[in-house]
Design a protein around this motif. Structure first.
Motif, PDB file in Angstrom:
ATOM      1  N   LEU A   1       0.825  -1.203   0.000  1.00 52.82           N
ATOM      2  CA  LEU A   1       0.000   0.000   0.000  1.00 52.82           C
ATOM      3  C   LEU A   1       0.861   1.256   0.000  1.00 52.82           C
ATOM      4  CD1 LEU A   1      -2.637   1.584   0.275  1.00 52.82           C
ATOM      5  CD2 LEU A   1      -2.546   1.164   2.754  1.00 52.82           C
ATOM      6  N   ASP A   2       1.906   1.258   0.806  1.00 47.69           N
ATOM      7  CA  ASP A   2       2.805   2.411   0.860  1.00 47.69           C
ATOM      8  C   ASP A   2       3.411   2.682  -0.512  1.00 47.69           C
ATOM      9  OD1 ASP A   2       4.381   4.381   2.599  1.00 47.69           O
ATOM     10  OD2 ASP A   2       5.984   3.291   1.570  1.00 47.69           O
ATOM     11  N   TRP A   3       3.770   1.614  -1.208  1.00 47.99           N
ATOM     12  CA  TRP A   3       4.345   1.759  -2.554  1.00 47.99           C
ATOM     13  C   TRP A   3       3.323   2.342  -3.523  1.00 47.99           C
ATOM     14  CZ3 TRP A   3       3.218  -1.746  -6.863  1.00 47.99           C
ATOM     15  CH2 TRP A   3       3.919  -1.411  -8.024  1.00 47.99           C
ATOM     16  N   LEU A   4       2.093   1.840  -3.495  1.00 48.33           N
ATOM     17  CA  LEU A   4       1.059   2.351  -4.399  1.00 48.33           C
ATOM     18  C   LEU A   4       0.777   3.825  -4.132  1.00 48.33           C
ATOM     19  CD1 LEU A   4      -1.513  -0.615  -4.430  1.00 48.33           C
ATOM     20  CD2 LEU A   4       0.188  -0.047  -6.177  1.00 48.33           C
ATOM     21  N   LEU A   5       0.737   4.212  -2.859  1.00 47.21           N
ATOM     22  CA  LEU A   5       0.504   5.614  -2.514  1.00 47.21           C
ATOM     23  C   LEU A   5       1.664   6.496  -2.972  1.00 47.21           C
ATOM     24  CD1 LEU A   5      -0.967   5.167   1.074  1.00 47.21           C
ATOM     25  CD2 LEU A   5      -2.195   5.973  -0.945  1.00 47.21           C
ATOM     26  N   GLU A   6       2.888   5.992  -2.815  1.00 50.99           N
ATOM     27  CA  GLU A   6       4.061   6.747  -3.276  1.00 50.99           C
ATOM     28  C   GLU A   6       4.052   6.889  -4.792  1.00 50.99           C
ATOM     29  OE1 GLU A   6       7.730   8.867  -2.839  1.00 50.99           O
ATOM     30  OE2 GLU A   6       6.035   8.412  -1.523  1.00 50.99           O
ATOM     31  N   MET A   7       3.582   5.851  -5.475  1.00 51.41           N
ATOM     32  CA  MET A   7       3.471   5.919  -6.924  1.00 51.41           C
ATOM     33  C   MET A   7       2.497   7.012  -7.332  1.00 51.41           C
ATOM     34  SD  MET A   7       5.281   4.274  -9.032  1.00 51.41           S
ATOM     35  CE  MET A   7       4.186   4.763 -10.361  1.00 51.41           C
ATOM     36  N   GLU A   8       1.374   7.080  -6.647  1.00 51.49           N
ATOM     37  CA  GLU A   8       0.389   8.101  -6.984  1.00 51.49           C
ATOM     38  C   GLU A   8       0.904   9.488  -6.628  1.00 51.49           C
ATOM     39  OE1 GLU A   8      -4.394   8.970  -6.498  1.00 51.49           O
ATOM     40  OE2 GLU A   8      -3.456   7.396  -5.300  1.00 51.49           O
ATOM     41  N   ARG A   9       1.645   9.575  -5.543  1.00 52.02           N
ATOM     42  CA  ARG A   9       2.113  10.876  -5.054  1.00 52.02           C
ATOM     43  C   ARG A   9       3.250  11.421  -5.934  1.00 52.02           C
ATOM     44  NH1 ARG A   9       3.376   9.040  -0.517  1.00 52.02           N
ATOM     45  NH2 ARG A   9       1.339   9.362   0.436  1.00 52.02           N
ATOM     46  N   CYS A  10       4.288  10.619  -6.151  1.00 56.19           N
ATOM     47  CA  CYS A  10       5.492  11.106  -6.839  1.00 56.19           C
ATOM     48  C   CYS A  10       5.637  10.588  -8.267  1.00 56.19           C
ATOM     49  CB  CYS A  10       6.736  10.734  -6.039  1.00 56.19           C
ATOM     50  SG  CYS A  10       6.851  11.593  -4.454  1.00 56.19           S
ATOM     51  N   GLY A  11       5.044   9.433  -8.549  1.00 57.07           N
ATOM     52  CA  GLY A  11       5.024   8.948  -9.921  1.00 57.07           C
ATOM     53  C   GLY A  11       6.254   8.213 -10.388  1.00 57.07           C
TER      54      GLY A  11
END
Length: 462
Positions: free
Chosen positions: A213-223
């Protein structure tokens, strides 16, 4: 009794505060409480009414946060008042906050089993049957404030849990909280992201839901993120895709191998330099996320470049708003023809910079490799279009806006395909060298759904 256009009702002897004075008050963070994650598809609070107990079979639709299973005291409804002059119901809660909900909205969102299907969470009321000028016969607080009931002129009685109505109030804060469920706010970046970029272990992504989940959120945040220590063989991207849900199949298949080939179907399948670009802009719905897994790399050269194109677009807007407007207004053709997973002939038009309805940058559709030679625009717009593309390209390639990476074997670089543009230097493989990458795509709709599900399951608010 009627007072200044209001029909006042009482609960426990307490009168409703003045509608027009109270309706301007806003919810504060600590008073807006919502159903817990576990109750998203479970029965709501039981409230007795004309249709029996409306906890049985009535399920609260897509609640957005997760606090406590019971209704907090501040979430209890104290009074309701009907205002037929503006066709709204005034609902006052125990904390003194008052909200207005239009009659038509309340009838449209009746939570009884006849109107709201409990297992599919779908509205059963048809628009053709909805009276948009409807007014209730009466409304009352029930079950000690845990809900309200509204009776309509046709005899139908609609039950509503108190939390359900508060979550969906038209107050600024309630609607801001709802906006947060649409997605994470992007953090734009430049060259400094190379040192700040989050790195994740492959096995943690596969086996640990919290890290995932942390990875998916970071993906959405920073790309742009990096997954390390992946097995040096194909098939790893399918595992990640399965963790989300599934991979996006394209004309290149579910996955694709990026290496120099004879008679290539894509310029990426050569050793040539590739300019910064998004993949597959010839699709109406461009893939949202791209993953590139470095399986083997003994080549010389081939360094990858990444740039936050949304950040570059904001710089273009500041420097040359006229060219920014050209890139947002002008439709550009992209195409792809050939044979790979199947025989294809793809064509689609996008503006280089796509905006959302509020004027924010939604995505960048820029790929010089597959920009069509057909330029179906007025003649006088050709030169400004080239000036805009040239300047955007220069901004992205500015060293302060660019991240350069050399992929190592076992690395998987993952990036937002329509926000973070990627490119590659030319490379040489020699007699015994090799550069072998496997690629795949995932759609953002799928990822955002997975984020919401994981947040609910793990009890993570933000």
């Amino acid at each position: 009794m009627a007072t200044q256009g209001l029909l006042l009702l009482r609960s426990g002897g307490r009168s409703v505060c003045n509608l027009f004075r109270q309706s301007s008050r806003r919810i504060t963070t600590n008073t807006l409480r919502t159903l817990p994650v576990a109750s998203l598809r479970t029965e709501s609070h039981a409230v007795s009414g004309a249709h029996g107990t409306y906890g049985s079979g009535i399920r609260c639709q897509h609640s957005q946060t997760h606090e406590t299973a019971s209704t907090g005291s501040s979430d209890l409804v104290q009074d309701v008042a009907m205002s037929n002059s503006n066709s709204r119901l005034c609902i006052t809660y125990a904390d003194g906050k008052t909200y207005q909900l239009p009659y038509v909205y309340l009838r449209d969102n009746c939570q009884c089993p006849r109107c709201w299907h409990p297992s599919t969470l779908s509205r059963q009321v048809l628009m053709m049957d909805l009276d948009i000028n409807i007014k209730p016969s009466h409304a009352k607080v029930v079950q000690d404030g845990k809900g309200i009931e509204i009776a309509w002129p046709d005899g139908h009685v609609s039950p509503y849990p108190s939390e359900f109505l508060r979550e969906r109030s038209f107050s600024q804060e309630a609607q801001s909280r709802r906006v947060d469920t649409y997605g994470v706010k992007h953090q734009m970046w430049g060259a400094e992201h190379k040192d700040k970029m989050r790195k994740y272990d492959f096995l943690d992504i596969i086996n640990n839901d919290r890290v995932f989940l942390d990875w998916l959120l970071e993906m959405e945040r920073c790309g742009l993120t990096m997954i390390q220590n992946a097995p040096r063989e194909i098939g790893q991207l399918e595992q990640i895709g399965a963790r989300v849900c599934f991979l996006r199949r394209t004309n290149y298949g579910d996955t694709f191998v990026v290496k120099s080939k004879q008679d290539p179907s894509n310029l990426a399948y050569t050793n040539k330099k590739l300019g910064l670009h998004c993949d597959l802009p010839f699709y109406n719905s461009v893939p949202g996320i791209q993953m590139l897994h470095c399986v083997r790399n003994t080549s010389k050269g081939g360094e990858n470049q990444f740039a936050d194109a949304s950040f570059a677009a904001t710089q273009l807007r500041e420097k040359r708003p006229d060219l920014y407007k050209v890139l947002t207004d002008t439709l550009v053709d992209f195409y792809d023809m050939g044979v790979d997973y199947y025989k294809y002939h793809k064509i689609h038009r996008h503006p280089i910079i796509k905006l959302d309805y509020e004027g924010n940058v939604l995505g960048i559709h820029y790929n010089n490799q597959v920009r069509d030679s057909f330029l179906n625009i007025p003649l006088e717009k050709v030169q400004p279009l080239y000036e805009g593309m040239k300047m955007l390209d220069e901004i992205m390639y500015d060293p302060k806006n660019r991240v350069d990476l050399t992929l190592k074997e076992g690395n998987i670089v993952v990036f937002d395909n329509i926000r973070i543009l990627h490119g590659r230097n030319e490379y040489q493989i020699g007699k015994s060298g090799e550069r072998f990458l496997e690629g795949a795509y995932i759609d953002w709709d799928t990822v955002k759904s997975r984020i919401r599900v994981l947040r609910e399951e793990l009890g993570v608010k933000e």
